[in-house]
Design a protein around this motif. Structure first.
Motif, PDB file in Angstrom:
ATOM      1  N   ASN A 113       5.273 -10.614   6.984  1.00 28.43           N
ATOM      2  CA  ASN A 113       6.458  -9.802   7.303  1.00 28.43           C
ATOM      3  C   ASN A 113       6.119  -8.364   6.940  1.00 28.43           C
ATOM      4  N   ILE A 114       5.904  -7.528   7.936  1.00 26.66           N
ATOM      5  CA  ILE A 114       5.417  -6.175   7.717  1.00 26.66           C
ATOM      6  C   ILE A 114       6.567  -5.179   7.844  1.00 26.66           C
ATOM      7  N   LEU A 115       6.648  -4.274   6.883  1.00 26.02           N
ATOM      8  CA  LEU A 115       7.643  -3.207   6.947  1.00 26.02           C
ATOM      9  C   LEU A 115       6.922  -1.887   6.706  1.00 26.02           C
ATOM     10  N   CYS A 116       6.881  -1.055   7.740  1.00 26.06           N
ATOM     11  CA  CYS A 116       6.205   0.238   7.655  1.00 26.06           C
ATOM     12  C   CYS A 116       7.199   1.309   7.211  1.00 26.06           C
ATOM     13  N   LEU A 117       6.757   2.188   6.332  1.00 24.83           N
ATOM     14  CA  LEU A 117       7.563   3.336   5.955  1.00 24.83           C
ATOM     15  C   LEU A 117       7.354   4.448   6.989  1.00 24.83           C
ATOM     16  N   ASP A 118       7.780   5.671   6.669  1.00 22.29           N
ATOM     17  CA  ASP A 118       7.705   6.750   7.644  1.00 22.29           C
ATOM     18  C   ASP A 118       6.262   7.071   8.028  1.00 22.29           C
ATOM     19  N   LYS A 119       6.118   7.865   9.089  1.00 22.14           N
ATOM     20  CA  LYS A 119       4.793   8.262   9.559  1.00 22.14           C
ATOM     21  C   LYS A 119       3.985   8.953   8.470  1.00 22.14           C
ATOM     22  N   LYS A 120       2.689   8.778   8.530  1.00 24.70           N
ATOM     23  CA  LYS A 120       1.797   9.456   7.593  1.00 24.70           C
ATOM     24  C   LYS A 120       1.768  10.941   7.928  1.00 24.70           C
ATOM     25  N   ASN A 121       2.199  11.765   6.977  1.00 31.30           N
ATOM     26  CA  ASN A 121       2.206  13.206   7.187  1.00 31.30           C
ATOM     27  C   ASN A 121       2.957  13.606   8.457  1.00 31.30           C
ATOM     28  N   ASN A 122       3.984  12.791   8.788  1.00 27.66           N
ATOM     29  CA  ASN A 122       4.873  13.073   9.920  1.00 27.66           C
ATOM     30  C   ASN A 122       4.170  13.055  11.274  1.00 27.66           C
ATOM     31  N   THR A 123       2.967  12.515  11.328  1.00 20.84           N
ATOM     32  CA  THR A 123       2.236  12.511  12.608  1.00 20.84           C
ATOM     33  C   THR A 123       1.709  11.134  12.985  1.00 20.84           C
ATOM     34  N   ASP A 124       1.000  10.487  12.106  1.00 18.95           N
ATOM     35  CA  ASP A 124       0.274   9.265  12.449  1.00 18.95           C
ATOM     36  C   ASP A 124       1.087   8.009  12.175  1.00 18.95           C
ATOM     37  N   TYR A 164       1.165   3.632  11.872  1.00 21.29           N
ATOM     38  CA  TYR A 164       0.347   2.576  11.273  1.00 21.29           C
ATOM     39  C   TYR A 164      -0.013   1.565  12.356  1.00 21.29           C
ATOM     40  N   LYS A 165      -1.195   1.053  12.288  1.00 17.48           N
ATOM     41  CA  LYS A 165      -1.666   0.069  13.262  1.00 17.48           C
ATOM     42  C   LYS A 165      -1.493  -1.332  12.689  1.00 17.48           C
ATOM     43  N   ILE A 166      -0.657  -2.134  13.329  1.00 19.58           N
ATOM     44  CA  ILE A 166      -0.331  -3.478  12.841  1.00 19.58           C
ATOM     45  C   ILE A 166      -0.863  -4.519  13.818  1.00 19.58           C
ATOM     46  N   GLY A 167      -1.722  -5.395  13.338  1.00 19.73           N
ATOM     47  CA  GLY A 167      -2.294  -6.425  14.194  1.00 19.73           C
ATOM     48  C   GLY A 167      -1.405  -7.650  14.316  1.00 19.73           C
ATOM     49  N   THR A 227       0.845  -1.184   0.000  1.00 20.43           N
ATOM     50  CA  THR A 227       0.000   0.000   0.000  1.00 20.43           C
ATOM     51  C   THR A 227       0.887   1.243   0.000  1.00 20.43           C
ATOM     52  N   LEU A 228       0.626   2.160  -0.922  1.00 21.11           N
ATOM     53  CA  LEU A 228       1.420   3.383  -1.034  1.00 21.11           C
ATOM     54  C   LEU A 228       0.522   4.597  -1.212  1.00 21.11           C
ATOM     55  N   TYR A 229       1.022   5.737  -0.764  1.00 19.74           N
ATOM     56  CA  TYR A 229       0.388   7.031  -1.024  1.00 19.74           C
ATOM     57  C   TYR A 229       1.255   7.783  -2.030  1.00 19.74           C
ATOM     58  N   GLU A 230       1.025   7.595  -3.290  1.00 22.03           N
ATOM     59  CA  GLU A 230       1.799   8.278  -4.330  1.00 22.03           C
ATOM     60  C   GLU A 230       0.926   8.441  -5.566  1.00 22.03           C
ATOM     61  N   ASP A 231       1.196   9.469  -6.356  1.00 22.98           N
ATOM     62  CA  ASP A 231       0.444   9.659  -7.599  1.00 22.98           C
ATOM     63  C   ASP A 231       0.668   8.511  -8.567  1.00 22.98           C
ATOM     64  N   ASN A 232       1.881   7.952  -8.566  1.00 20.09           N
ATOM     65  CA  ASN A 232       2.214   6.830  -9.459  1.00 20.09           C
ATOM     66  C   ASN A 232       2.354   5.531  -8.680  1.00 20.09           C
ATOM     67  N   LYS A 246       7.670   7.892   0.795  1.00 17.13           N
ATOM     68  CA  LYS A 246       7.803   8.054   2.241  1.00 17.13           C
ATOM     69  C   LYS A 246       6.715   7.357   3.038  1.00 17.13           C
ATOM     70  N   GLN A 247       5.531   7.170   2.435  1.00 23.74           N
ATOM     71  CA  GLN A 247       4.397   6.633   3.182  1.00 23.74           C
ATOM     72  C   GLN A 247       3.915   5.324   2.572  1.00 23.74           C
ATOM     73  N   GLY A 248       3.658   4.338   3.427  1.00 24.45           N
ATOM     74  CA  GLY A 248       3.109   3.084   2.940  1.00 24.45           C
ATOM     75  C   GLY A 248       3.514   1.899   3.777  1.00 24.45           C
ATOM     76  N   ILE A 249       3.049   0.734   3.353  1.00 27.56           N
ATOM     77  CA  ILE A 249       3.337  -0.517   4.062  1.00 27.56           C
ATOM     78  C   ILE A 249       3.659  -1.611   3.061  1.00 27.56           C
ATOM     79  N   ILE A 250       4.700  -2.359   3.363  1.00 24.70           N
ATOM     80  CA  ILE A 250       5.099  -3.534   2.595  1.00 24.70           C
ATOM     81  C   ILE A 250       4.741  -4.752   3.436  1.00 24.70           C
TER      82      ILE A 250
END
Length: 338
Positions: free
Chosen positions: A202-213, A215-218, A49-54, A193-197
């Protein structure tokens, strides 16, 4: 009594994907709509999951990276580096530098664990074959697979040689973490910068969403096939990797035989644990350390992780109790699904 085989990796994956999506979509300040795509590589479901235009094109390239490394590191795929090493008759094989890098890291974890983590156990994992087997191998069959040692791996530049016939490489305990790190490396190079692999749990979180929030991993409740969460973690720029006896196993005569093997006895590790989750900046480290900690058991495993820098762990014992290392505070962990 009839044997029962269970493989619930997909349940774990679906659970963790859902938990990731809860965290990703809960941020009302996100500037881009998240794009999520699934693929099947490494014998498991991959979700990115990514937050990017492309984002769509970037995720497709991530899948290409996963496929590349699967073809390189698989024990069973003919033509892979690992397959060629295992079938070279103790001769040196020239391989990709990334293969050497991963093997070298795995040797380091063998040394760190005094041999509890050993990637030369391939003959033993082939014998147990938890994807298909539903009965326990004989003692003679198991004993015939013992005697391997990671110190019998010879590295010379980009060549790899197994010194004796006892060794067979199986990178299953570390490869997914390594590939997740390579995917993150690619995304970082593209300015993502934002997203989850998510490579099959095997979960790898990228940086915080908008430098604040975060990610919640179960973290899955062991042996709960409905996918219930025993707890969740608030994470950013970290890897979360779980090893557990509930992921691949079969039952014979009322006893659970799972895929995490004791390299000394050749049988599945038998201790008080159901799972260990490692939190670390490196998914490669998380992969190896979760296996080592599970093998060690609760007391030794907790002591082991407490002695490592920038590493935390959650241990779940068979009675359902959650044990956490000292660096996990109440802001990081949620004990009830929200």
């Amino acid at each position: 009594m009839k044997s029962i085989k269970k493989t619930i990796i997909n349940v774990t994956t679906i659970l963790l994907v859902f938990a990731c999506m809860v965290g990703l979509t809960s941020c009302s300040c996100a500037k881009q709509t998240p794009v999520t795509k699934n693929g099947f590589y490494l014998d498991t479901i991959i979700t990115i999951t990514l937050y990017e235009d492309n984002a769509s094109e970037l995720i497709d390239e991530c899948f290409n990276i996963a496929e590349k490394y699967d073809n390189m590191l698989s024990r069973t795929k003919e033509g892979s580096d690992v397959y060629k090493i295992n079938h070279a008759g103790n001769e040196a094989v020239e391989v990709n530098p990334d293969t050497v890098e991963l093997i070298s890291q795995a040797i380091n974890y063998g040394q760190l664990s005094d041999g509890a983590f050993d990637i030369t156990l391939g003959k033993l994992t082939t014998l147990w074959d938890f994807s298909n087997r539903t009965s326990v191998p004989t003692t003679n069959e198991i004993n015939a697979c013992l005697g391997f040692n990671y110190n019998n791996i010879e590295l010379n530049g980009n060549s790899v040689r197994l010194k004796t016939d006892k060794e067979m490489l199986d990178l299953g305990g570390i490869a997914k973490g390594f590939i997740a790190d390579k995917i993150k490396e690619y995304l970082t190079s593209k300015g993502v910068k934002q997203g989850i692999i998510n490579l099959g749990g095997n979960i790898l979180c990228l940086d915080k969403k908008n430098n604040t929030d975060t990610y919640k991993i179960g973290i899955q409740k062991p042996f709960d096939e409905s996918g219930s969460v025993i707890c969740s973690l608030n994470m950013a720029n970290k890897s979360v990797v779980t090893s557990g006896d509930y992921q691949r196993y079969f039952i014979e005569n009322g006893h659970i035989y799972h895929h995490i093997l004791d390299v000394n006895t050749g049988y599945p590790v038998d201790n008080e644990l159901d799972s260990v989750t490692i939190i670390n900046g490196s998914s490669t480290a998380g992969d190896a350390l979760s296996t080592i900690s599970f093998i060690y058991g609760l007391d030794k495993g907790m002591q082991f992780i407490e002695g490592l820098p920038d590493t935390e762990a959650i241990f779940v014992t068979k009675d359902g109790t959650i044990h956490k290392t000292s660096g996990i505070d109440d802001k990081m962990i949620n004990y009830k699904e929200e």
